[in-house]
Design an enzyme around this catalytic site. Structure first.
Site, PDB file in Angstrom:
ATOM      1  N   ALA A   1       0.835  -1.213   0.000  1.00  0.00           N
ATOM      2  CA  ALA A   1       0.000   0.000   0.000  1.00  0.00           C
ATOM      3  C   ALA A   1       0.866   1.259   0.000  1.00  0.00           C
ATOM      4  O   ALA A   1       0.657   2.181  -0.795  1.00  0.00           O
ATOM      5  CB  ALA A   1      -0.940   0.000   1.208  1.00  0.00           C
ATOM      6  N   GLY A   2       1.852   1.305   0.901  1.00  0.00           N
ATOM      7  CA  GLY A   2       2.711   2.481   0.996  1.00  0.00           C
ATOM      8  C   GLY A   2       3.564   2.684  -0.235  1.00  0.00           C
ATOM      9  O   GLY A   2       3.715   3.804  -0.733  1.00  0.00           O
TER      10      GLY A   2
ATOM     11  N   HIS B   1      -7.450 -17.273   9.074  1.00  0.00           N
ATOM     12  CA  HIS B   1      -7.128 -18.081   7.900  1.00  0.00           C
ATOM     13  C   HIS B   1      -7.295 -19.547   8.263  1.00  0.00           C
ATOM     14  O   HIS B   1      -6.842 -19.985   9.326  1.00  0.00           O
ATOM     15  CB  HIS B   1      -5.696 -17.802   7.438  1.00  0.00           C
ATOM     16  CG  HIS B   1      -5.457 -18.211   6.014  1.00  0.00           C
ATOM     17  ND1 HIS B   1      -5.343 -19.532   5.631  1.00  0.00           N
ATOM     18  CD2 HIS B   1      -5.338 -17.475   4.887  1.00  0.00           C
ATOM     19  CE1 HIS B   1      -5.152 -19.588   4.329  1.00  0.00           C
ATOM     20  NE2 HIS B   1      -5.142 -18.345   3.849  1.00  0.00           N
TER      21      HIS B   1
ATOM     22  N   ARG C   1     -13.713 -17.870   3.725  1.00  0.00           N
ATOM     23  CA  ARG C   1     -12.761 -18.224   4.771  1.00  0.00           C
ATOM     24  C   ARG C   1     -13.399 -18.359   6.144  1.00  0.00           C
ATOM     25  O   ARG C   1     -12.994 -19.206   6.939  1.00  0.00           O
ATOM     26  CB  ARG C   1     -11.638 -17.185   4.832  1.00  0.00           C
ATOM     27  CG  ARG C   1     -10.652 -17.300   3.701  1.00  0.00           C
ATOM     28  CD  ARG C   1      -9.566 -16.278   3.829  1.00  0.00           C
ATOM     29  NE  ARG C   1      -8.610 -16.400   2.738  1.00  0.00           N
ATOM     30  CZ  ARG C   1      -7.604 -15.565   2.534  1.00  0.00           C
ATOM     31  NH1 ARG C   1      -7.421 -14.543   3.362  1.00  0.00           N
ATOM     32  NH2 ARG C   1      -6.779 -15.727   1.530  1.00  0.00           N
TER      33      ARG C   1
ATOM     34  N   HIS D   1      -5.473 -13.739  10.876  1.00  0.00           N
ATOM     35  CA  HIS D   1      -4.723 -13.466   9.654  1.00  0.00           C
ATOM     36  C   HIS D   1      -4.901 -12.048   9.130  1.00  0.00           C
ATOM     37  O   HIS D   1      -3.931 -11.399   8.757  1.00  0.00           O
ATOM     38  CB  HIS D   1      -5.164 -14.462   8.586  1.00  0.00           C
ATOM     39  CG  HIS D   1      -4.502 -14.295   7.252  1.00  0.00           C
ATOM     40  ND1 HIS D   1      -3.148 -14.473   7.075  1.00  0.00           N
ATOM     41  CD2 HIS D   1      -5.006 -13.971   6.030  1.00  0.00           C
ATOM     42  CE1 HIS D   1      -2.836 -14.266   5.804  1.00  0.00           C
ATOM     43  NE2 HIS D   1      -3.937 -13.944   5.145  1.00  0.00           N
TER      44      HIS D   1
ATOM     45  N   ARG E   1     -13.323 -10.890   4.376  1.00  0.00           N
ATOM     46  CA  ARG E   1     -12.651 -10.562   3.124  1.00  0.00           C
ATOM     47  C   ARG E   1     -12.670 -11.736   2.152  1.00  0.00           C
ATOM     48  O   ARG E   1     -12.398 -12.874   2.538  1.00  0.00           O
ATOM     49  CB  ARG E   1     -11.203 -10.139   3.388  1.00  0.00           C
ATOM     50  CG  ARG E   1     -10.413  -9.880   2.101  1.00  0.00           C
ATOM     51  CD  ARG E   1      -9.051  -9.333   2.393  1.00  0.00           C
ATOM     52  NE  ARG E   1      -8.167 -10.263   3.065  1.00  0.00           N
ATOM     53  CZ  ARG E   1      -7.512 -11.248   2.462  1.00  0.00           C
ATOM     54  NH1 ARG E   1      -7.679 -11.475   1.177  1.00  0.00           N
ATOM     55  NH2 ARG E   1      -6.693 -12.023   3.161  1.00  0.00           N
TER      56      ARG E   1
ATOM     57  N   SER F   1      -7.273  -8.768  -1.053  1.00  0.00           N
ATOM     58  CA  SER F   1      -6.411  -7.907  -0.237  1.00  0.00           C
ATOM     59  C   SER F   1      -5.372  -7.192  -1.093  1.00  0.00           C
ATOM     60  O   SER F   1      -5.214  -5.967  -1.007  1.00  0.00           O
ATOM     61  CB  SER F   1      -5.719  -8.715   0.875  1.00  0.00           C
ATOM     62  OG  SER F   1      -4.941  -9.751   0.331  1.00  0.00           O
ATOM     63  N   LEU F   2      -4.657  -7.939  -1.935  1.00  0.00           N
ATOM     64  CA  LEU F   2      -3.677  -7.297  -2.807  1.00  0.00           C
ATOM     65  C   LEU F   2      -4.347  -6.346  -3.792  1.00  0.00           C
ATOM     66  O   LEU F   2      -3.816  -5.270  -4.084  1.00  0.00           O
ATOM     67  CB  LEU F   2      -2.881  -8.361  -3.573  1.00  0.00           C
ATOM     68  CG  LEU F   2      -1.815  -9.114  -2.777  1.00  0.00           C
ATOM     69  CD1 LEU F   2      -1.231 -10.255  -3.606  1.00  0.00           C
ATOM     70  CD2 LEU F   2      -0.712  -8.182  -2.305  1.00  0.00           C
TER      71      LEU F   2
END
Length: 508
Positions: A12-13, A229, A266, A326, A361, A366-367
């Site tokens: 993200a950063g 997870h 999940r 997770h 999620r 996420s990515l």
């Protein structure tokens, strides 16, 4: 004086920094508690979602899958933006050099992950997060973006509801510094690390930014939603990524019987596994039917990790697994552009709650979220006007400097490491996969007792050079507040929803 300061050097950063650079912003600094390639992004092994083939899949289905996984708590506008821009995100990553795996036609290969109706996760064998992270870092170096590594955030400098900068702890020297900045972007990752000893997160992912932000009046939300997870190695909680099930792995009991849909969301899969464990049954990941060639081609990292930590082989042995904390769906409350309620303070990535994931999620999102919104936030922040900052020693800096000096002078009566282990156990057992008012209240009382006991805790190592004892005590102090925020949020949500699963009726 820095124009734009980014706290956190994960995907993200780094993405945000590269987009800012594309927008001709020059005075950018990334501050990191560790080093960029040690970021939690490396744990995202399975893939990054995007609809690339609209003849077999559709953006509408991706939106629908994400909303369903969120238990309708996700924001449709924000989710739609992410899904609609998925292909552009993959193209951007491909253009900067991410080595995606390819199919026989040289198209980016895709696999199906949990909760998805189609194969839409682009991957690089099972090193997806690592490959993305290293590529982003390489591009930041090429673009001469400045890094301050091994600096830990310990406070925000806020006056008149406007960010002025941050207070940081230099790990190598134990010195406290204030860094003034016109715009600050928080990209520090999630708070799953508060489940100490019961988490797939690295030891550096302790979520202190949440408590620091909260103490400074920054709004947080959805703190009760922590994703477990389904597959981490028993006894170590080392992650075995979703690629293992995405490529056809089974979840079985000792007799070899499958007991759940391995590609269900999940939260469902993790609970089904934990039910067996609570019933004193061992649960295993079974990939033996895939064969050595396929496993080593598509899951080389998983193969190596399993052999290293268990001395077993994925193509020959059943692998004992357990769910582990997770991913954190909640965090600093932001809008679609990463804006917080504090002027010129932004947040992006897992530390932020932009209302994509809701109560659970979707695997592979996420990515996609951190890259897509890293690009958007970078673009937005570049256009925001910088605010002149008065060059003085701010109260937050003087206070934290005094606090560190006190810790070096004080001789502790109680050892905080013992309490840190206890906090992780309390959270996993009482604020974990199954929750109730009784369990949550017990957890809160215990956490409050430990918080009161911190006045007798401190550091035994008085060295000023690389004092990890001090760093870990600062992390622990913040973990306690973050943990209480999670418990209080869980108490307020009385109905089951996704990762927040209540069993109150069963206790009556």
């Amino acid at each position: 004086m820095i124009d734009i300061l980014i706290i956190g050097s994960g995907a993200a950063g780094l993405t945000t920094a590269l987009k800012l650079k594309e927008q001709k912003c020059d005075n950018i600094t990334i501050l990191s508690k560790t080093y960029p390639t040690a970021s939690q992004t490396s744990q995202a092994q399975g893939g990054i979602n995007a609809v690339l083939n609209t003849t077999t899949d559709s953006i509408e289905l991706h939106i629908e899958d994400t909303l369903k996984s969120s238990h309708s708590l996700g924001d449709k506008k924000t989710i739609s933006y992410m899904c609609q821009n998925g292909a552009n995100t993959i193209k951007w990553l491909d253009d900067i050099g991410v080595p995606f795996s390819r199919d026989k036609n040289n198209n980016i290969a895709q696999r199906q992950l949990g909760g998805a109706t189609h194969k839409r996760a682009c991957y690089s064998s099972d090193y997806t997060g690592v490959k993305i992270l290293h590529t982003l870092y390489d591009n930041c170096i090429k673009n001469s973006i400045k890094f301050l590594n091994e600096y830990m955030l310990i406070d925000l400098i806020i006056e008149d509801e406007t960010i002025k900068g941050v207070v940081v702890f230099e790990i190598s020297t134990s010195k406290v510094h204030q860094i003034l900045a016109s715009k600050v972007i928080l990209a520090t990752g999630g708070y799953g690390g508060i489940y100490h000893n019961y988490t797939t997160n690295s030891t550096a992912t302790t979520g202190e930014v949440i408590s620091i932000a909260y103490r400074n009046g920054v709004k947080v939300s959805n703190m009760e939603f922590v994703q477990f997870h389904p597959t981490s190695l028993k006894n170590s909680c080392v992650l075995i990524g979703e690629s293992a099930r995405g490529e056809g792995g089974y979840l079985v009991t000792k007799d070899g019987k499958r007991f759940t849909n391995e590609l269900a969301p999940r939260d469902i899969v993790a609970r089904e596994i934990y039910k067996k464990i609570l019933d004193n049954q061992e649960v295993f990941l079974d990939l033996r039917h895939l064969g050595e060639q396929k496993i080593k081609e598509l899951m080389p990292q998983e193969y190596t990790i399993v052999k290293q930590f268990t001395q077993k082989e994925l193509d020959k042995d059943l692998i004992s697994i357990t769910p582990a904390a997770h991913y954190s769906m909640g965090g600093i409350d932001v809008d679609i552009d990463g804006k917080t309620n504090i002027k010129n303070l932004f947040a992006v990535g897992e530390c932020a709650n932009n209302h994509i994931h809701g109560a659970n999620r979707l695997g592979g999102n996420s990515l996609l979220e951190v890259i897509t919104f890293g690009l958007r936030v970078g673009n937005f922040v570049a256009k925001e006007q910088s605010i002149p900052i008065e060059n003085k020693e701010y109260e937050a800096f003087l206070k934290e400097k005094e606090n560190i000096e006190y810790l070096f002078d004080y001789n502790p009566i109680k050892n905080f490491y013992r309490y840190k282990d206890r906090v992780g156990k309390i959270l996993f057992e009482k604020v974990g996969l199954f929750r109730s008012k009784k369990l949550l209240q017990e957890a809160l009382w215990e956490l409050e007792d430990i918080t009161e006991a911190t006045m007798y805790m401190g550091i035994e190592d008085k060295s000023k050079t690389y004092n990890t004892n001090l760093k870990e005590f600062l992390e622990f102090s913040n973990m306690l507040l973050t943990a209480r925020l999670v418990v209080n949020a869980a108490l307020k949500r009385e109905q089951s929803c996704g990762a927040h699963y209540r069993i109150d009726e069963e206790e009556k």
